[in-house]
Design a protein around this motif. Sequence first.
Motif, short mmCIF file in Angstrom:
data_model
loop_
_atom_site.label_atom_id
_atom_site.label_comp_id
_atom_site.label_asym_id
_atom_site.label_seq_id
_atom_site.Cartn_x
_atom_site.Cartn_y
_atom_site.Cartn_z
N VAL A 119 0.84 -1.20 0.00
CA VAL A 119 0.00 0.00 0.00
C VAL A 119 0.88 1.25 0.00
O VAL A 119 0.62 2.22 -0.73
N ALA A 120 1.94 1.25 0.81
CA ALA A 120 2.83 2.41 0.89
C ALA A 120 3.60 2.60 -0.41
O ALA A 120 3.81 3.74 -0.86
N ILE A 121 4.04 1.51 -1.03
CA ILE A 121 4.76 1.62 -2.30
C ILE A 121 3.83 2.16 -3.38
O ILE A 121 4.22 3.03 -4.17
N ARG A 122 2.60 1.67 -3.41
CA ARG A 122 1.64 2.19 -4.39
C ARG A 122 1.40 3.68 -4.20
O ARG A 122 1.35 4.45 -5.16
N ALA A 123 1.25 4.11 -2.93
CA ALA A 123 1.01 5.53 -2.65
C ALA A 123 2.17 6.40 -3.12
O ALA A 123 1.98 7.56 -3.49
N LEU A 125 3.89 6.01 -5.77
CA LEU A 125 3.93 6.06 -7.23
C LEU A 125 2.91 7.05 -7.79
O LEU A 125 1.80 7.19 -7.27
N ARG A 126 3.31 7.69 -8.88
CA ARG A 126 2.38 8.53 -9.61
C ARG A 126 1.34 7.65 -10.31
O ARG A 126 1.51 6.43 -10.42
N GLU A 127 0.28 8.26 -10.79
CA GLU A 127 -0.72 7.49 -11.54
C GLU A 127 -0.03 6.79 -12.71
O GLU A 127 0.70 7.40 -13.48
N GLY A 128 -0.25 5.50 -12.81
CA GLY A 128 0.39 4.73 -13.89
C GLY A 128 1.82 4.32 -13.60
O GLY A 128 2.45 3.67 -14.44
N GLY A 129 2.34 4.70 -12.42
CA GLY A 129 3.70 4.33 -12.08
C GLY A 129 3.85 2.82 -11.91
O GLY A 129 2.88 2.12 -11.62
N ARG A 130 5.07 2.33 -12.08
CA ARG A 130 5.30 0.88 -12.06
C ARG A 130 6.14 0.46 -10.87
O ARG A 130 7.04 1.17 -10.43
N PHE A 131 5.83 -0.74 -10.37
CA PHE A 131 6.58 -1.39 -9.30
C PHE A 131 7.16 -2.67 -9.86
O PHE A 131 6.42 -3.52 -10.38
N VAL A 132 8.47 -2.81 -9.79
CA VAL A 132 9.16 -3.96 -10.38
C VAL A 132 9.99 -4.66 -9.32
O VAL A 132 10.76 -4.03 -8.59
N PHE A 133 9.83 -5.98 -9.24
CA PHE A 133 10.60 -6.75 -8.26
C PHE A 133 10.77 -8.18 -8.77
O PHE A 133 10.07 -8.62 -9.68
N ALA A 212 -3.70 -4.62 -3.15
CA ALA A 212 -3.06 -3.34 -2.85
C ALA A 212 -3.34 -2.27 -3.90
O ALA A 212 -2.92 -1.12 -3.72
N GLY A 213 -4.02 -2.63 -4.98
CA GLY A 213 -4.34 -1.64 -6.00
C GLY A 213 -3.37 -1.60 -7.16
O GLY A 213 -3.25 -0.58 -7.85
N PHE A 214 -2.70 -2.72 -7.42
CA PHE A 214 -1.81 -2.84 -8.57
C PHE A 214 -2.45 -3.73 -9.64
O PHE A 214 -3.24 -4.63 -9.32
N VAL A 215 -2.07 -3.50 -10.88
CA VAL A 215 -2.43 -4.38 -11.98
C VAL A 215 -1.13 -4.96 -12.54
O VAL A 215 -0.20 -4.20 -12.86
N VAL A 216 -1.04 -6.28 -12.61
CA VAL A 216 0.17 -6.90 -13.16
C VAL A 216 0.21 -6.65 -14.66
O VAL A 216 -0.66 -7.08 -15.40
N GLU A 217 1.24 -5.96 -15.07
CA GLU A 217 1.42 -5.61 -16.48
C GLU A 217 2.15 -6.70 -17.23
O GLU A 217 1.79 -7.06 -18.36
N MET A 237 8.09 -9.54 -11.57
CA MET A 237 6.79 -8.89 -11.72
C MET A 237 6.97 -7.41 -12.08
O MET A 237 7.78 -6.70 -11.47
N ILE A 238 6.19 -6.97 -13.06
CA ILE A 238 6.06 -5.55 -13.37
C ILE A 238 4.59 -5.22 -13.17
O ILE A 238 3.73 -5.68 -13.91
N ALA A 239 4.31 -4.44 -12.11
CA ALA A 239 2.94 -4.10 -11.75
C ALA A 239 2.76 -2.59 -11.84
O ALA A 239 3.67 -1.82 -11.51
N ARG A 240 1.59 -2.18 -12.32
CA ARG A 240 1.31 -0.75 -12.49
C ARG A 240 0.26 -0.31 -11.48
O ARG A 240 -0.69 -1.03 -11.18
N ARG A 241 0.46 0.91 -10.96
CA ARG A 241 -0.55 1.50 -10.08
C ARG A 241 -1.85 1.68 -10.85
O ARG A 241 -1.89 2.36 -11.86
N ALA A 242 -2.91 1.04 -10.38
CA ALA A 242 -4.19 1.08 -11.10
C ALA A 242 -4.80 2.46 -10.95
O ALA A 242 -4.59 3.15 -9.95
#
Length: 242
Positions: A119-123, A125-133, A212-217, A237-242
């Motif tokens: 949740v904190a990582i998503r917050a 990120l900007r709209e459409g930002g990506r989380f990669v791990f 958490a509000g991510f979409v797996v891209e 995983m490459i996930a985008r902030r929904a």
Amino acid sequence: MFTDADVAALYDVLNPWNAERPDSAFFDDLVMSAQAVLDVGCGTGSMLHQAREMGHAGRLVGLDPDRAALERARRRADVEWVEGVAADAAWDREFELATMASNAFQCFVTDEEMRSSLVAIRAALREGGRFVFETRHPQARAWEGWNPGNATEVVDGSGRRLRVSHTVESVAGGVVSLTETTSEADGEVLWVDRANLRFLDVPELRGFLDEAGFVVEEQFGDWTRGPVTDSSRVIIMIARRA
């Protein structure tokens, strides 16, 4: 004597960030294409150091709870270094990209820690930002190779010959508890570190990300962007902030 600073320095010897390695190159490409990057679990900062060396001119921030690792990271002052854990991060839509490299994601052991961290990582990120791990695929059972018979012998920065070995204490509920022992060449124990690592498969990862509000891209089973298969040792995983 073997200090926290020695442990941090030894980590860099054992785990060099090298652009010729496929895992390093994978993250380097993503970091260099983003103007604002948050590296969660940055450790000694090698990835962000490399980004600056490669000419990254935007904002780079490293977050880690290990003070000694951050002291080593702060050898570069042109990166923001923050001591803390992901769950306590309070950035609000400031980054295009968040990363967790070197299997740092596996340090989220409990469901509560996982949820609050995502949740904190998503917050952040900007709209459409990506989380990669990336995380080790449980089907590969990497822990079966973590035993004293597979110890690594290395020479540290001060010229000492050291031996680093692992012993698995338990495997339960997807969590592996282990110790890492650093010894002199003659067997004298210098340091013992204990850790818990969580292994999650693809459906479990997707479940937490979705909640958490991510979409797996995209998801990959190797560093050449191949699919996850029955023989994959890693899940990327490459996930985008929904």
